[in-house]
Design a protein around this motif. Sequence first.
Motif, short mmCIF file in Angstrom:
data_model
loop_
_atom_site.label_atom_id
_atom_site.label_comp_id
_atom_site.label_asym_id
_atom_site.label_seq_id
_atom_site.Cartn_x
_atom_site.Cartn_y
_atom_site.Cartn_z
N MET A 145 0.81 -1.20 0.00
CA MET A 145 0.00 0.00 0.00
C MET A 145 0.86 1.26 0.00
O MET A 145 0.46 2.27 -0.56
N GLU A 146 2.04 1.19 0.61
CA GLU A 146 2.91 2.37 0.65
C GLU A 146 3.29 2.83 -0.76
O GLU A 146 3.39 4.02 -1.02
N THR A 147 3.48 1.88 -1.68
CA THR A 147 3.79 2.23 -3.06
C THR A 147 2.63 2.98 -3.70
O THR A 147 2.81 3.99 -4.38
N ALA A 148 1.41 2.52 -3.45
CA ALA A 148 0.23 3.19 -3.98
C ALA A 148 0.10 4.60 -3.41
O ALA A 148 -0.26 5.54 -4.14
N VAL A 149 0.40 4.76 -2.13
CA VAL A 149 0.33 6.07 -1.49
C VAL A 149 1.34 7.02 -2.15
O VAL A 149 1.01 8.17 -2.47
N LYS A 150 2.55 6.54 -2.38
CA LYS A 150 3.56 7.39 -3.03
C LYS A 150 3.15 7.75 -4.45
O LYS A 150 3.32 8.89 -4.88
N LEU A 151 2.61 6.78 -5.19
CA LEU A 151 2.13 7.08 -6.54
C LEU A 151 1.01 8.10 -6.50
O LEU A 151 0.95 9.00 -7.34
N PHE A 152 0.11 7.96 -5.55
CA PHE A 152 -0.99 8.91 -5.40
C PHE A 152 -0.44 10.33 -5.24
O PHE A 152 -0.85 11.25 -5.95
N PHE A 153 0.48 10.53 -4.32
CA PHE A 153 1.00 11.86 -4.05
C PHE A 153 2.03 12.34 -5.07
O PHE A 153 2.49 13.47 -5.00
N SER A 154 2.36 11.51 -6.05
CA SER A 154 3.22 11.94 -7.14
C SER A 154 2.43 12.65 -8.23
O SER A 154 3.02 13.20 -9.16
N SER A 155 1.13 12.65 -8.13
CA SER A 155 0.28 13.32 -9.13
C SER A 155 0.47 14.84 -9.04
O SER A 155 0.65 15.38 -7.95
N ALA A 166 -13.72 14.19 -4.36
CA ALA A 166 -15.13 13.84 -4.63
C ALA A 166 -15.85 13.74 -3.30
O ALA A 166 -15.44 12.97 -2.43
N GLY A 167 -16.89 14.53 -3.14
CA GLY A 167 -17.59 14.59 -1.87
C GLY A 167 -17.19 15.80 -1.05
O GLY A 167 -17.51 15.89 0.14
N ALA A 168 -16.49 16.75 -1.68
CA ALA A 168 -16.12 17.98 -0.99
C ALA A 168 -17.39 18.67 -0.52
O ALA A 168 -18.42 18.64 -1.19
N SER A 169 -17.31 19.31 0.64
CA SER A 169 -18.49 19.91 1.25
C SER A 169 -18.17 21.27 1.83
O SER A 169 -17.04 21.51 2.26
N GLN A 173 -4.12 13.65 -15.10
CA GLN A 173 -3.04 14.20 -14.27
C GLN A 173 -3.50 14.45 -12.84
O GLN A 173 -2.82 15.12 -12.08
N THR A 174 -4.67 13.93 -12.50
CA THR A 174 -5.30 14.24 -11.21
C THR A 174 -5.49 12.97 -10.39
O THR A 174 -6.01 11.98 -10.89
N ALA A 175 -5.07 13.02 -9.13
CA ALA A 175 -5.35 11.95 -8.18
C ALA A 175 -6.64 12.32 -7.45
O ALA A 175 -6.85 13.48 -7.10
N LEU A 176 -7.48 11.33 -7.22
CA LEU A 176 -8.82 11.57 -6.70
C LEU A 176 -9.01 10.99 -5.31
O LEU A 176 -8.91 9.78 -5.11
N SER A 177 -9.33 11.86 -4.34
CA SER A 177 -9.76 11.42 -3.01
C SER A 177 -11.27 11.25 -3.05
O SER A 177 -11.98 12.15 -3.50
N VAL A 178 -11.74 10.11 -2.57
CA VAL A 178 -13.18 9.82 -2.60
C VAL A 178 -13.72 9.81 -1.18
O VAL A 178 -13.27 9.03 -0.34
N ILE A 179 -14.69 10.70 -0.93
CA ILE A 179 -15.31 10.82 0.38
C ILE A 179 -16.82 10.91 0.16
O ILE A 179 -17.48 11.83 0.60
N THR A 180 -17.33 9.96 -0.57
CA THR A 180 -18.75 9.91 -0.87
C THR A 180 -19.37 8.72 -0.13
O THR A 180 -18.64 7.81 0.27
N PRO A 181 -20.67 8.70 0.02
CA PRO A 181 -21.30 7.52 0.61
C PRO A 181 -21.04 6.30 -0.27
O PRO A 181 -20.92 6.43 -1.50
N VAL A 227 -6.48 6.74 -6.98
CA VAL A 227 -7.61 7.08 -6.11
C VAL A 227 -7.27 6.75 -4.66
O VAL A 227 -6.50 5.84 -4.39
N TRP A 228 -7.86 7.51 -3.77
CA TRP A 228 -7.73 7.27 -2.33
C TRP A 228 -9.15 7.19 -1.78
O TRP A 228 -9.89 8.17 -1.81
#
Length: 155
Positions: A1-11, A17-20, A72-80, A99-100
């Motif tokens: 998972m650490e590799t995925a996290v680094k790839l995510f933040f390399s974007s 998604a789900g910003a409020s 070129q965008t990494a996506l954080s998902v905070i939706t139901p 995606v996160w």
Amino acid sequence: METAVKLFFSSPKFAVAGASQNTSKFGYRVLAWYHTHGLPVTPINPTSSEISLPSEAYSTVASPSALENPSQTALSVITPPNVTRKILEEAKSVGIQAVWLQPGSFDEEDLEYAKANFKAAVGGPGGRGGEGWCVLVDGESALKAVKRDWKSQKL
């Protein structure tokens, strides 16, 4: 998972998604986290045209397909969870690579879909918090690790 996290933040860009606009919701808090860390972020909210933080107002987009440069965008998902799969499918269709999935935003099938369809998928058990990988808990150390890697590659 650490590799995925680094790839995510390399974007080079990020979206939430789900910003409020509601300051008590995680969608607001995660958007504010990106802002506080000086990362280029776009809120995704289909019912609001703008989300205001104390020092800046952000125009929203309605969906991942409305992002300026989705590949070129990494996506954080905070939706139901009942919305998350649709967001993931649309994100895949427009070329988002990372995606996160925040705790509480997905079920096991959504997590498996994300792992199978994105270059980097962060979510599920692990991280420093007790609820799984969370940008608010794990983002700081992950971002520092990516910055260290960038510096070592430039030497």
